[in-house]
Design a protein around this motif. Structure first.
Motif, short mmCIF file in Angstrom:
data_model
loop_
_atom_site.label_atom_id
_atom_site.label_comp_id
_atom_site.label_asym_id
_atom_site.label_seq_id
_atom_site.Cartn_x
_atom_site.Cartn_y
_atom_site.Cartn_z
N CYS A 1 0.84 -1.19 0.00
CA CYS A 1 0.00 0.00 0.00
C CYS A 1 0.87 1.24 0.00
CB CYS A 1 -0.90 0.00 1.24
SG CYS A 1 -1.76 1.58 1.49
N GLU A 2 0.36 2.23 -0.69
CA GLU A 2 1.00 3.56 -0.75
C GLU A 2 1.27 4.12 0.64
OE1 GLU A 2 2.14 6.47 -3.64
OE2 GLU A 2 1.36 4.45 -3.90
N CYS B 1 -2.27 0.13 -5.06
CA CYS B 1 -3.09 -0.55 -4.05
C CYS B 1 -4.58 -0.26 -4.22
CB CYS B 1 -2.61 -0.21 -2.64
SG CYS B 1 -2.61 1.55 -2.22
MO LIG Z 1 -3.65 1.69 -0.15
#
Ligand SMILES: [Mo]
Ligand SMILES: Nc1nc2c(c(=O)[nH]1)N[C@H]1C(S)=C(S)[C@@H](COP(=O)(O)O)O[C@H]1N2
Length: 163
Positions: free
Chosen positions: A51-52, A133
């Motif tokens: 995830c970012e 994501c």
């Molecule tokens: Mo995310």
């Protein structure tokens, strides 16, 4: 479950009587229920999810249906080139080029178990490689094919949470 952090399940997410609708610029729009999907050939892969926001979950085993197989069943019109994948949580939706979406998997299982609602069950879009994501749409209920690139919300909603 396998290192994926759990986020709240929004109250609009209802998994009773869930169906997947595939519609838009197609010759034969269709609605699939869980039994219809379970009868199709399965596709699986194992990969990491990051995830970012800065976390990574390693070695997740996804199993479900290849989106290309679903699209073949609805006869996309020749001008169909994009799709908007809609989720049950409000207006969360993510756009894709069809040639890329074909290789994604609509996952119904994670690590050999039915996909938990906490992680997007009954159905979550997952990409074998090179995806952001927010493109892994949880709680998918509609795939809408379009001829023009559709506006979407997923990236903005996801990044809005990170900041
Ligand atoms: Mo995310
Ligand atoms: N429908 C929907 N799908 C979504 C999101 C969301 O808010 N709604 N968030 C995305 C983002 S940014 C991430 S990192 C993952 C989180 O997956 P997890 O809740 O299983 O950890 O779901 C993705 N898919």
């Amino acid at each position: 479950m396998a290192g994926l952090p759990s986020h709240d399940v929004p109250e609009e997410v209802t998994t009773d009587d869930w169906t997947l609708t595939v519609r838009g610029s197609v010759g034969r729009p269709r609605r699939f229920d869980a039994d219809d999907l379970a009868a199709l050939p399965t596709a699986s892969f194992t990969g990491d999810f990051d995830c970012e926001a800065g976390w990574i979950a390693k070695g997740l085993s996804w199993r479900g249906v290849r989106v290309g197989d679903l699209l073949d069943m609805v006869d996309p019109t020749p001008a169909s080139q994009f799709a908007l994948v809609h989720a049950m949580d409000g207006d969360y939706a993510c756009s894709f080029r069809l040639d890329r979406l074909e290789d994604a998997v609509l996952a119904l299982e994670l690590d050999g178990e039915p996909l938990p609602t906490a992680h997007g069950g009954p159905a979550r879009l997952v990409q074998p490689a090179d995806a952001d994501c927010w493109e892994s749409v949880k709680w998918v209920d509609t795939i809408e094919l379009t001829t023009e690139p559709p506006d979407d919300t997923a990236r903005e909603i996801a990044l809005g949470r990170v900041e």
